[in-house]
Design a protein around this motif. Structure first.
Motif, PDB file in Angstrom:
ATOM      1  N   TYR A   5       3.565   5.068   1.530  1.00  0.00           N
ATOM      2  CA  TYR A   5       4.875   4.692   1.986  1.00  0.00           C
ATOM      3  C   TYR A   5       5.091   3.140   2.032  1.00  0.00           C
ATOM      4  CZ  TYR A   5       8.805   4.024   5.363  1.00  0.00           C
ATOM      5  OH  TYR A   5       9.921   3.865   5.896  1.00  0.00           O
ATOM      6  N   VAL A   6       4.188   2.385   2.573  1.00  0.00           N
ATOM      7  CA  VAL A   6       4.208   0.908   2.419  1.00  0.00           C
ATOM      8  C   VAL A   6       4.449   0.533   0.935  1.00  0.00           C
ATOM      9  CG1 VAL A   6       2.829  -1.074   2.811  1.00  0.00           C
ATOM     10  CG2 VAL A   6       2.845   0.678   4.605  1.00  0.00           C
ATOM     11  N   GLN A   7       3.729   1.094   0.106  1.00  0.00           N
ATOM     12  CA  GLN A   7       3.806   0.439  -1.115  1.00  0.00           C
ATOM     13  C   GLN A   7       5.023   1.291  -1.951  1.00  0.00           C
ATOM     14  OE1 GLN A   7       0.114   1.685  -2.877  1.00  0.00           O
ATOM     15  NE2 GLN A   7      -1.030   0.073  -1.983  1.00  0.00           N
ATOM     16  N   SER A   8       5.641   1.901  -1.478  1.00  0.00           N
ATOM     17  CA  SER A   8       6.841   2.497  -2.225  1.00  0.00           C
ATOM     18  C   SER A   8       7.570   1.604  -2.660  1.00  0.00           C
ATOM     19  CB  SER A   8       7.304   3.471  -1.273  1.00  0.00           C
ATOM     20  OG  SER A   8       8.901   3.807  -1.642  1.00  0.00           O
ATOM     21  N   PRO A   9       8.741   1.270  -3.647  1.00  0.00           N
ATOM     22  CA  PRO A   9       9.521   0.607  -3.989  1.00  0.00           C
ATOM     23  C   PRO A   9      10.849   0.451  -3.027  1.00  0.00           C
ATOM     24  CG  PRO A   9       8.995   1.841  -6.010  1.00  0.00           C
ATOM     25  CD  PRO A   9       8.522   2.368  -4.738  1.00  0.00           C
ATOM     26  N   ASP A  10      10.950   1.662  -2.356  1.00  0.00           N
ATOM     27  CA  ASP A  10      12.107   1.703  -1.389  1.00  0.00           C
ATOM     28  C   ASP A  10      11.609   0.947   0.222  1.00  0.00           C
ATOM     29  OD1 ASP A  10      13.623   2.992  -3.019  1.00  0.00           O
ATOM     30  OD2 ASP A  10      12.626   5.149  -2.344  1.00  0.00           O
ATOM     31  N   HIS A  11      10.494   0.691   0.023  1.00  0.00           N
ATOM     32  CA  HIS A  11       9.957  -0.033   1.483  1.00  0.00           C
ATOM     33  C   HIS A  11       9.980  -1.595   1.255  1.00  0.00           C
ATOM     34  CE1 HIS A  11       7.418  -1.093   5.060  1.00  0.00           C
ATOM     35  NE2 HIS A  11       8.206  -0.222   5.533  1.00  0.00           N
ATOM     36  N   ASP A  12      10.852  -2.095   1.668  1.00  0.00           N
ATOM     37  CA  ASP A  12      10.893  -3.554   1.497  1.00  0.00           C
ATOM     38  C   ASP A  12      10.539  -4.843   2.056  1.00  0.00           C
ATOM     39  OD1 ASP A  12      12.689  -3.426   3.308  1.00  0.00           O
ATOM     40  OD2 ASP A  12      14.485  -3.992   2.768  1.00  0.00           O
ATOM     41  N   VAL A  13       9.491  -4.234   3.077  1.00  0.00           N
ATOM     42  CA  VAL A  13       8.639  -5.227   3.874  1.00  0.00           C
ATOM     43  C   VAL A  13       7.335  -5.683   3.166  1.00  0.00           C
ATOM     44  CG1 VAL A  13       7.373  -5.582   5.931  1.00  0.00           C
ATOM     45  CG2 VAL A  13       9.459  -4.057   5.749  1.00  0.00           C
ATOM     46  N   PRO A  14       7.026  -6.893   2.839  1.00  0.00           N
ATOM     47  CA  PRO A  14       5.933  -7.320   1.880  1.00  0.00           C
ATOM     48  C   PRO A  14       4.570  -7.000   2.852  1.00  0.00           C
ATOM     49  CG  PRO A  14       7.052  -9.187   2.676  1.00  0.00           C
ATOM     50  CD  PRO A  14       7.785  -7.995   3.261  1.00  0.00           C
ATOM     51  N   LEU A  15       3.897  -5.939   2.776  1.00  0.00           N
ATOM     52  CA  LEU A  15       2.730  -5.631   3.522  1.00  0.00           C
ATOM     53  C   LEU A  15       1.750  -5.267   2.264  1.00  0.00           C
ATOM     54  CD1 LEU A  15       3.732  -3.495   6.193  1.00  0.00           C
ATOM     55  CD2 LEU A  15       2.653  -5.549   6.607  1.00  0.00           C
ATOM     56  N   HIS A  16       0.578  -5.663   2.537  1.00  0.00           N
ATOM     57  CA  HIS A  16      -0.793  -5.442   1.523  1.00  0.00           C
ATOM     58  C   HIS A  16      -1.730  -4.577   2.389  1.00  0.00           C
ATOM     59  CE1 HIS A  16      -4.052  -5.947  -1.274  1.00  0.00           C
ATOM     60  NE2 HIS A  16      -4.747  -6.537  -0.095  1.00  0.00           N
ATOM     61  N   THR A  17      -1.949  -3.450   1.799  1.00  0.00           N
ATOM     62  CA  THR A  17      -2.802  -2.420   2.366  1.00  0.00           C
ATOM     63  C   THR A  17      -4.042  -2.408   1.515  1.00  0.00           C
ATOM     64  OG1 THR A  17      -1.843  -0.575   1.011  1.00  0.00           O
ATOM     65  CG2 THR A  17      -0.887  -0.872   3.097  1.00  0.00           C
ATOM     66  N   PHE A  18      -5.084  -1.977   2.521  1.00  0.00           N
ATOM     67  CA  PHE A  18      -6.613  -1.683   1.824  1.00  0.00           C
ATOM     68  C   PHE A  18      -6.799  -0.485   2.522  1.00  0.00           C
ATOM     69  CE2 PHE A  18     -10.990  -1.841   1.564  1.00  0.00           C
ATOM     70  CZ  PHE A  18     -11.241  -2.417   0.311  1.00  0.00           C
ATOM     71  N   TYR A  19      -6.913   0.596   1.511  1.00  0.00           N
ATOM     72  CA  TYR A  19      -7.178   1.727   1.797  1.00  0.00           C
ATOM     73  C   TYR A  19      -8.781   2.570   1.883  1.00  0.00           C
ATOM     74  CZ  TYR A  19      -6.759   6.872   1.074  1.00  0.00           C
ATOM     75  OH  TYR A  19      -7.045   8.370   1.067  1.00  0.00           O
ATOM     76  N   ASP A  20      -9.252   2.376   0.835  1.00  0.00           N
ATOM     77  CA  ASP A  20     -10.738   2.680   0.800  1.00  0.00           C
ATOM     78  C   ASP A  20     -11.427   2.334  -0.336  1.00  0.00           C
ATOM     79  OD1 ASP A  20      -9.739   4.510  -1.111  1.00  0.00           O
ATOM     80  OD2 ASP A  20     -10.273   6.321  -0.045  1.00  0.00           O
ATOM     81  N   ALA A  21     -12.509   2.919  -1.021  1.00  0.00           N
ATOM     82  CA  ALA A  21     -13.237   2.597  -1.826  1.00  0.00           C
ATOM     83  C   ALA A  21     -12.571   2.511  -3.278  1.00  0.00           C
ATOM     84  CB  ALA A  21     -14.636   3.618  -2.065  1.00  0.00           C
ATOM     85  N   MET A  22     -11.236   3.337  -3.393  1.00  0.00           N
ATOM     86  CA  MET A  22     -10.671   3.311  -4.547  1.00  0.00           C
ATOM     87  C   MET A  22      -9.971   1.642  -4.831  1.00  0.00           C
ATOM     88  SD  MET A  22      -8.500   6.902  -4.539  1.00  0.00           S
ATOM     89  CE  MET A  22      -7.687   6.597  -3.321  1.00  0.00           C
ATOM     90  N   GLU A  23      -9.872   1.000  -3.823  1.00  0.00           N
ATOM     91  CA  GLU A  23      -9.480  -0.359  -4.083  1.00  0.00           C
ATOM     92  C   GLU A  23     -10.679  -1.363  -4.639  1.00  0.00           C
ATOM     93  OE1 GLU A  23      -6.365  -1.619  -2.913  1.00  0.00           O
ATOM     94  OE2 GLU A  23      -5.944   0.242  -1.444  1.00  0.00           O
ATOM     95  N   LEU A  24     -11.504  -0.622  -4.587  1.00  0.00           N
ATOM     96  CA  LEU A  24     -12.914  -1.698  -5.304  1.00  0.00           C
ATOM     97  C   LEU A  24     -13.077  -1.634  -6.746  1.00  0.00           C
ATOM     98  CD1 LEU A  24     -15.697  -0.528  -2.521  1.00  0.00           C
ATOM     99  CD2 LEU A  24     -13.967  -2.569  -2.386  1.00  0.00           C
ATOM    100  N   ASN A  25     -13.572  -2.578  -7.160  1.00  0.00           N
ATOM    101  CA  ASN A  25     -14.012  -2.900  -8.549  1.00  0.00           C
ATOM    102  C   ASN A  25     -15.278  -2.149  -8.945  1.00  0.00           C
ATOM    103  OD1 ASN A  25     -11.735  -4.296  -9.437  1.00  0.00           O
ATOM    104  ND2 ASN A  25     -12.397  -5.976  -8.363  1.00  0.00           N
ATOM    105  N   PRO A  26     -15.633  -1.410  -9.929  1.00  0.00           N
ATOM    106  CA  PRO A  26     -16.953  -1.118 -10.204  1.00  0.00           C
ATOM    107  C   PRO A  26     -18.007  -2.123 -10.296  1.00  0.00           C
ATOM    108  CG  PRO A  26     -15.364  -0.303 -11.781  1.00  0.00           C
ATOM    109  CD  PRO A  26     -14.723  -1.407 -11.233  1.00  0.00           C
ATOM    110  N   GLY A  27     -19.080  -1.608  -9.498  1.00  0.00           N
ATOM    111  CA  GLY A  27     -20.336  -2.519  -9.294  1.00  0.00           C
ATOM    112  C   GLY A  27     -20.177  -3.417  -8.113  1.00  0.00           C
ATOM    113  N   GLU A  28     -19.103  -3.256  -7.355  1.00  0.00           N
ATOM    114  CA  GLU A  28     -18.821  -4.400  -6.387  1.00  0.00           C
ATOM    115  C   GLU A  28     -19.695  -3.776  -5.015  1.00  0.00           C
ATOM    116  OE1 GLU A  28     -15.128  -6.652  -4.203  1.00  0.00           O
ATOM    117  OE2 GLU A  28     -14.810  -4.907  -5.227  1.00  0.00           O
ATOM    118  N   ASP A  29     -19.983  -4.648  -4.135  1.00  0.00           N
ATOM    119  CA  ASP A  29     -20.646  -4.278  -2.916  1.00  0.00           C
ATOM    120  C   ASP A  29     -19.844  -3.772  -1.934  1.00  0.00           C
ATOM    121  OD1 ASP A  29     -21.873  -4.374  -0.297  1.00  0.00           O
ATOM    122  OD2 ASP A  29     -23.102  -6.066  -1.019  1.00  0.00           O
TER     123      ASP A  29
END
Length: 380
Positions: free
Chosen positions: A190-214
């Motif tokens: 919902y926050v990342q949807s184009p219809d939601h015009d409030v500039p919020l940055h979310t962090f969800y879980d391990a899917m946000e990480l780069n391979p090899g990252e701690d």
């Protein structure tokens, strides 16, 4: 007395919607802090609408001198546009007064649902407005929450920038995969949807990480500068990673809101998830009907923490023996510290006798001259 923050809502006299929105903003910021017996810390909200002189529709100039920082919220609509030239002068003079104060204040302009033309001077400055034309499909409550969310996010971003941090603050959504993942995903989508015009940055879980990252180090880094929403499901308190995320946020004294989606039975309550605002979540309606209100509560708690930390910093200065807590302290805060501070400073109102006795006994066992004080007590 000089306030740390004041909000000034500007709208054209005669606009019933402008008056309604201004009152809604005032009610919200009247009760943004820790509360006891109906009394809470408040962020003062001042109105600029009623004509100040007999021959002019303009209100009295905004008084910026009564606060360290001001947020000027402009509600531009057709009523203002009917007298565009004189209102443009008011906007110009207000912004000029703000500029004489350096970067202390923030300007947050809104355009109405019909997309009326913005003041000429703001067009020349390439000023970005919040265009509420995209909110027509929302009901009044949803529109109000969206507007409050814009105001809260911009004020927090501005204060953070003044402190030297120009990065986006992550909104960390802590959840148990077993029974909180669907809700967490819905919030992030919902926050990342184009219809939601409030500039919020979310962090969800391990899917946000780069391979090899701690991932533990990355989680700690994101939580240490973010705001945490804990999706408290039936199994949340029994999951080690959920406890790690909540404890890390507490250790870094970050804003935290508990979103309660409990259904049947909690097998174990984590004892250090205390002294935090808890919102009962009912995610059965449309996403906007429950997510924006949750985000407003979360950003309001964040602003409360920001303001208290700033106020306390001015009072304690560089006293390294004072630990500032943005919420009432608990045993975790005493035992987890590397060294017991001489003073633990926290927001009013004071802890009740039973809670205070537990914390002060724990402090006394580690340091004989330790004290527990609210900011008001410390100043006195």
């Amino acid at each position: 007395m000089i306030d740390h923050l004041r909000i000034h809502v500007v709208w054209a006299s005669g606009s019933l919607e402008g008056a309604r929105v201004a009152e809604m903003i005032s009610r919200h910021f009247d009760g943004i802090g820790m509360e006891r017996d109906g009394v809470a810390y408040r962020v003062p909200v001042r109105f600029a609408s009623a004509p100040w002189l007999p021959d002019s529709p303009l209100p009295k100039p905004v008084d910026l001198s009564r606060a360290d920082h001001n947020a000027v919220v402009l509600l531009h609509d057709d009523f203002m546009d009917e007298q565009a030239s004189v209102w443009d002068q008011y906007v110009q003079s207000t912004r000029a007064a703000m500029e004489t104060r350096g970067a202390a204040d923030v300007y947050i302009p809104f355009c109405d649902y019909g997309g009326s033309a913005i003041p000429a001077s703001d067009r020349e400055r390439n000023t970005q407005y919040v265009y509420r034309t995209g909110w027509k499909g929302l009901d009044q409550l949803a529109r109000d929450k969206r507007l409050l969310l814009h105001v809260l996010v911009q004020i927090r971003r501005h204060l953070r920038k003044l402190s030297g941090d120009d990065r986006d603050e992550p909104l960390f959504v802590s959840h148990a995969k077993a029974d909180g993942d669907t809700i967490a995903r819905e919030i992030v989508a919902y926050v990342q949807s184009p219809d939601h015009d409030v500039p919020l940055h979310t962090f969800y879980d391990a899917m946000e990480l780069n391979p090899g990252e701690d991932f533990k180090a990355r989680f700690d880094a994101e939580i240490s500068r973010g705001t945490l929403i804990a999706i408290v499901s039936d199994v949340y308190d029994s999951r080690p990673w959920c406890i790690f995320e909540l404890t890390t946020a507490k250790r870094h004294r970050r804003p935290i809101v508990l979103a309660d989606i409990g259904g049947v039975r909690v097998s174990r309550t984590y004892p250090y998830g205390a002294n935090l605002p808890r919102v009962r979540l009912d995610p059965t309606g449309s996403a906007g009907s429950w997510i924006d209100p949750l985000l407003v509560e979360t950003m309001s708690e964040g602003l409360r923490c920001d303001i208290f930390q700033a106020q306390a910093a001015k009072v304690v200065a560089a006293d390294s023996e004072v630990t500032v807590m943005p919420r009432p302290p608990e045993l975790f805060d005493v035992i987890d510290a590397d060294l017991c501070p001489r003073v633990i400073l926290y927001p009013d109102p004071p802890l009740g006798d039973l809670e205070a006795r537990l914390v002060t006994r724990a402090m006394a066992a580690l340091r004989s001259d330790s004290q527990l004080k609210t900011l008001g007590e410390y100043q006195a």
